[in-house]
Design an enzyme around this catalytic site. Sequence first.
Site, PDB file in Angstrom:
ATOM      1  N   LYS A   1       0.887  -1.177   0.000  1.00 36.50           N
ATOM      2  CA  LYS A   1       0.000   0.000   0.000  1.00 36.50           C
ATOM      3  C   LYS A   1       0.925   1.228   0.000  1.00 36.50           C
ATOM      4  O   LYS A   1       1.428   1.655   1.040  1.00 36.50           O
ATOM      5  CB  LYS A   1      -0.875  -0.028   1.264  1.00 36.50           C
ATOM      6  CG  LYS A   1      -2.178   0.756   1.208  1.00 36.50           C
ATOM      7  CD  LYS A   1      -2.081   2.201   0.829  1.00 36.50           C
ATOM      8  CE  LYS A   1      -1.610   3.112   1.922  1.00 36.50           C
ATOM      9  NZ  LYS A   1      -1.432   4.528   1.426  1.00 36.50           N
TER      10      LYS A   1
ATOM     11  N   GLU B   1       9.935   1.812  10.669  1.00 38.06           N
ATOM     12  CA  GLU B   1      11.012   2.756  10.341  1.00 38.06           C
ATOM     13  C   GLU B   1      10.366   4.135  10.418  1.00 38.06           C
ATOM     14  O   GLU B   1       9.624   4.529   9.525  1.00 38.06           O
ATOM     15  CB  GLU B   1      11.537   2.524   8.914  1.00 38.06           C
ATOM     16  CG  GLU B   1      12.021   1.121   8.639  1.00 38.06           C
ATOM     17  CD  GLU B   1      13.238   0.715   9.450  1.00 38.06           C
ATOM     18  OE1 GLU B   1      13.924   1.616   9.979  1.00 38.06           O
ATOM     19  OE2 GLU B   1      13.481  -0.488   9.572  1.00 38.06           O
TER      20      GLU B   1
ATOM     21  N   CYS C   1      14.437  11.067   6.441  1.00 35.93           N
ATOM     22  CA  CYS C   1      14.321  10.764   7.873  1.00 35.93           C
ATOM     23  C   CYS C   1      15.674  10.685   8.568  1.00 35.93           C
ATOM     24  O   CYS C   1      15.798  11.019   9.735  1.00 35.93           O
ATOM     25  CB  CYS C   1      13.543   9.473   8.081  1.00 35.93           C
ATOM     26  SG  CYS C   1      14.157   8.124   7.070  1.00 35.93           S
TER      27      CYS C   1
ATOM     28  N   GLU D   1      10.769  16.604  14.378  1.00 38.49           N
ATOM     29  CA  GLU D   1      11.194  16.359  12.999  1.00 38.49           C
ATOM     30  C   GLU D   1      10.415  17.314  12.096  1.00 38.49           C
ATOM     31  O   GLU D   1       9.191  17.224  11.999  1.00 38.49           O
ATOM     32  CB  GLU D   1      10.887  14.910  12.619  1.00 38.49           C
ATOM     33  CG  GLU D   1      11.423  14.551  11.251  1.00 38.49           C
ATOM     34  CD  GLU D   1      11.053  13.129  10.830  1.00 38.49           C
ATOM     35  OE1 GLU D   1       9.899  12.732  11.033  1.00 38.49           O
ATOM     36  OE2 GLU D   1      11.926  12.440  10.281  1.00 38.49           O
TER      37      GLU D   1
END
Length: 474
Positions: free
Chosen positions: A170, A245, A279, A377
């Site tokens: 997906k 992750e 990331c 972040e």
Amino acid sequence: MRNYMKFYIDGQWVDPAEPKSTDVINPATEAVSGRISLGSIADIERAVAAARKAFGSWSRSTVAHRLDVLQALAGEYERRQSELADAITEEMGAPRALANGVHAKLGSAHLAIAIEVLKNFKFEELRGTRMIRHEPIGVCGLITPWNWPLNQIAAKVFPAIATGCTCVLKPSQLAPYSAQILTEIIDKAMVPAGVFNMVQGSGAQLGTALSTHLDVDMISFTGSEPVGVQISRDAAQTVKRVCLELGGKSGSIVLDDADLTKNVTSATIGMMANSGQTCSVGSRLLVPAHRIEEAIAAARAAANAVEVGDPNGNASMGPVVSKAQYDSVQGYIQKGLEEGALLIAGGPGRPDGLSKGWFAKPTVFVTTNDTVISREEIFGPVLCIIPYDDVDQAIALANDSTFGLAGYVSGINLEVCRDIGRQLRAGKIGINGAADLSAPFGGYKRSGNGREFGEFGFREYLEVKSMIGYGADR
Ligand code: NDP
């Protein structure tokens, strides 16, 4: 205009169970670039059933057969690499050179690594009279984001297929084109029906359907922390393995003996690459306090030299992925100003001359480690420079984060760098700019719990079975 209205289930391109679709927006122009179908629970049911059916024979296939399939995939991937790069530029705004040079090549690199690992991987090990078998875990739900779309799909799909698992992918609704072309590649490479299935659509609906599904054995997810937490909750009901992750706010330590200008320049350029949507990037740059002026000059010059603009032209930085991401990045830049961080490059709004498209300015702040912009972040082109007084403080600052995805250290004395690397609480440490796609990749703390890439990427997809008494006659 691209029109990708079919899903890939059981080796066939099929219509969605219910006709429903959405526009895909080009972030560089804000114009509609195409349409995709949005799947429903019924499509996930079909895809999971196909993967379950295929698992019986694929899980028992020989390594030689799987190598043949992966080699065929590599040939087909090579042939269509530039189409994949075009798709990535269109869907998430990566400049052509980056899309072709890194994005698309990361996919083929993961494929080549999967082939090499598969050639040598020990699926069976006889230890005394015990046989330890590493067996494919089963049907895997693979849920991926938009920021390095092919990299993240490749890091999941190729090891899953190589280890004998079957899967349902997906992809992100924001980056559906590269996933669609990769699926065409998989179809052409004659991967047996049901081994790989792909359904596009909403994560909240389809992702949840995969995470809660009784017949899905594992979820591998890359994306945001809140969604990772939600998936873990959803998957707990069926006690499935969840590999996460998630995000990062990685500290990059430049030691006093390093070439400061060179390191700050490359760290700044690295932060702006992919519009800061990476990331593992070193988004907190830790520099010796007594050399802060030198660091500011280097970072300012590097950020101001980044050419922002049309990703199909010569720009080195394109837009961020969407209006929502643009608004979020602008919110953080505003927050930095309100917090009293020192703005040394960039700032709010679009770069001069760009009135359309989700373009942000390459932005650099000097701040402390307790501000919102240095703790959360941002996932945009915003670098935080944080001064430190001594090495112990630099290590403490780098570790003072809820995340632990990566850490970086630069300095002349390799033994000092190694020692600092050992003390950093993060899953991937880069010493003096080194990078290696075969090394395990994943996070400590809230950056997740999985390890992708290379041999460790295989292990995520394997169960361990002990057969006791197996070697009783030896
Ligand atoms: P998300 O975590 O929201 O999305 C990643 C994937 O998960 C998408 O395919 C998404 O589907 C799907 N998803 C969404 N909700 C669920 C759910 N409840 N169950 C299962 N799957 C779900 O990331 P975003 O794309 O929204 O990005 C937001 C932030 O996440 C970024 O600003 C960044 O901080 C972080 N991020 C981190 C990444 C990393 O590599 N560490 C990568 C991308 C984002 P849909 O297509 O509907 O969005």
